[in-house]
Design an enzyme around this catalytic site. Sequence first.
Site, PDB file in Angstrom:
ATOM      1  N   SER A 142      91.273   9.621   8.642  1.00 28.41           N
ATOM      2  CA  SER A 142      90.741  10.980   8.487  1.00 28.41           C
ATOM      3  C   SER A 142      91.122  11.597   7.140  1.00 28.41           C
ATOM      4  CB  SER A 142      91.268  11.882   9.607  1.00 28.41           C
ATOM      5  OG  SER A 142      91.035  11.317  10.866  1.00 28.41           O
TER       6      SER A 142
HETATM    7  N1  SAH Z   1      94.108   8.900  13.689  1.00 23.15           N
HETATM    8  C1  SAH Z   1      93.512   7.897  12.805  1.00 23.15           C
HETATM    9  C2  SAH Z   1      92.039   8.117  12.541  1.00 23.15           C
HETATM   10  C3  SAH Z   1      91.308   7.581  13.631  1.00 23.15           C
HETATM   11  S1  SAH Z   1      89.637   7.134  13.493  1.00 23.15           S
HETATM   12  C4  SAH Z   1      94.230   7.788  11.510  1.00 23.15           C
HETATM   13  O1  SAH Z   1      95.134   8.598  11.247  1.00 23.15           O
HETATM   14  O2  SAH Z   1      93.926   6.873  10.760  1.00 23.15           O
HETATM   15  C5  SAH Z   1      89.378   7.045  15.240  1.00 23.15           C
HETATM   16  C6  SAH Z   1      90.038   5.909  15.944  1.00 23.15           C
HETATM   17  O3  SAH Z   1      89.801   6.069  17.325  1.00 23.15           O
HETATM   18  C7  SAH Z   1      89.467   4.545  15.563  1.00 23.15           C
HETATM   19  O4  SAH Z   1      90.499   3.692  15.166  1.00 23.15           O
HETATM   20  C8  SAH Z   1      88.803   4.078  16.858  1.00 23.15           C
HETATM   21  O5  SAH Z   1      88.844   2.673  17.029  1.00 23.15           O
HETATM   22  C9  SAH Z   1      89.631   4.791  17.901  1.00 23.15           C
HETATM   23  N2  SAH Z   1      88.992   4.939  19.208  1.00 23.15           N
HETATM   24  C10 SAH Z   1      87.681   5.089  19.496  1.00 23.15           C
HETATM   25  N3  SAH Z   1      87.515   5.209  20.826  1.00 23.15           N
HETATM   26  C11 SAH Z   1      88.744   5.113  21.397  1.00 23.15           C
HETATM   27  C12 SAH Z   1      89.218   5.137  22.743  1.00 23.15           C
HETATM   28  N4  SAH Z   1      88.401   5.284  23.790  1.00 23.15           N
HETATM   29  N5  SAH Z   1      90.537   5.015  22.939  1.00 23.15           N
HETATM   30  C13 SAH Z   1      91.409   4.862  21.898  1.00 23.15           C
HETATM   31  N6  SAH Z   1      91.009   4.816  20.615  1.00 23.15           N
HETATM   32  C14 SAH Z   1      89.694   4.944  20.369  1.00 23.15           C
END
Ligand code: SAH
Length: 214
Positions: free
Chosen positions: A64
Amino acid sequence: MNEEDYKKKREQMVAEQIAQRGIADPRVLGAMLAVERQQFMPTQVRHLAYEDYPVDIGHGQTISQPYIVAIMTELLKLDADDKVLEIGTGSGYQAAVLAQIAKEVYTVEIVEALGKSAAATFKKLGYKNIHAKIGDGYEGWPEHAPYDAIIVTAAPEHIPEPLIAQLKPGGRMILPVGPVTSFQYLILVEKHADGTYTQEKLEAVRFVPLKRSL
Ligand code: SAH
């Protein structure tokens, strides 16, 4: 770029992208000054670590934008003895920022390769208060509930009920909610002593969708 170059860029990022845009909580500013964001990025994109936009980290996922990490963290109003749940570990950067402020951070990632890589980064950097697992974050992490705060970093179309259930009365949850095809809104949820909750719709954001089931 060497460590010094990264440090300068990080200080500039906190001043220009975070503080100047109204983030004032010293704990959030301190955490963002402390965490080396480049460590959470694949080598080929590390030079973009302090830019003002989200960056592709592989598997169709992104780390993000720094400002979004800051504002979501600030809205949680964390205390030093808080237990926090994060859904969507991704690179692990947001979890590391939370771990600078709160006591324990539990983080759930659905893409195995990302979860493993983030866990390796936490270990390498010496984080002992981040606990990571692979799973469907829609279901939360009930074994360690209730949480003082919950942050969701992928967008569901509605607020996941299991997460409300795992939030402590008096606790706060921040998450993007909306259809996958368009932008979403950040929603701040506050759970009351009687178990009911209120929600406040904040700014428009763009997150990857929350995937369902493994
Ligand atoms: N917090 C992260 C940014 C995340 S992007 C950072 O600091 O880099 C969103 C993330 O959510 C992705 O890695 C994606 O694979 C994950 N994601 C999507 N659906 C999900 C679910 N149902 N449970 C857990 N993670 C999930």
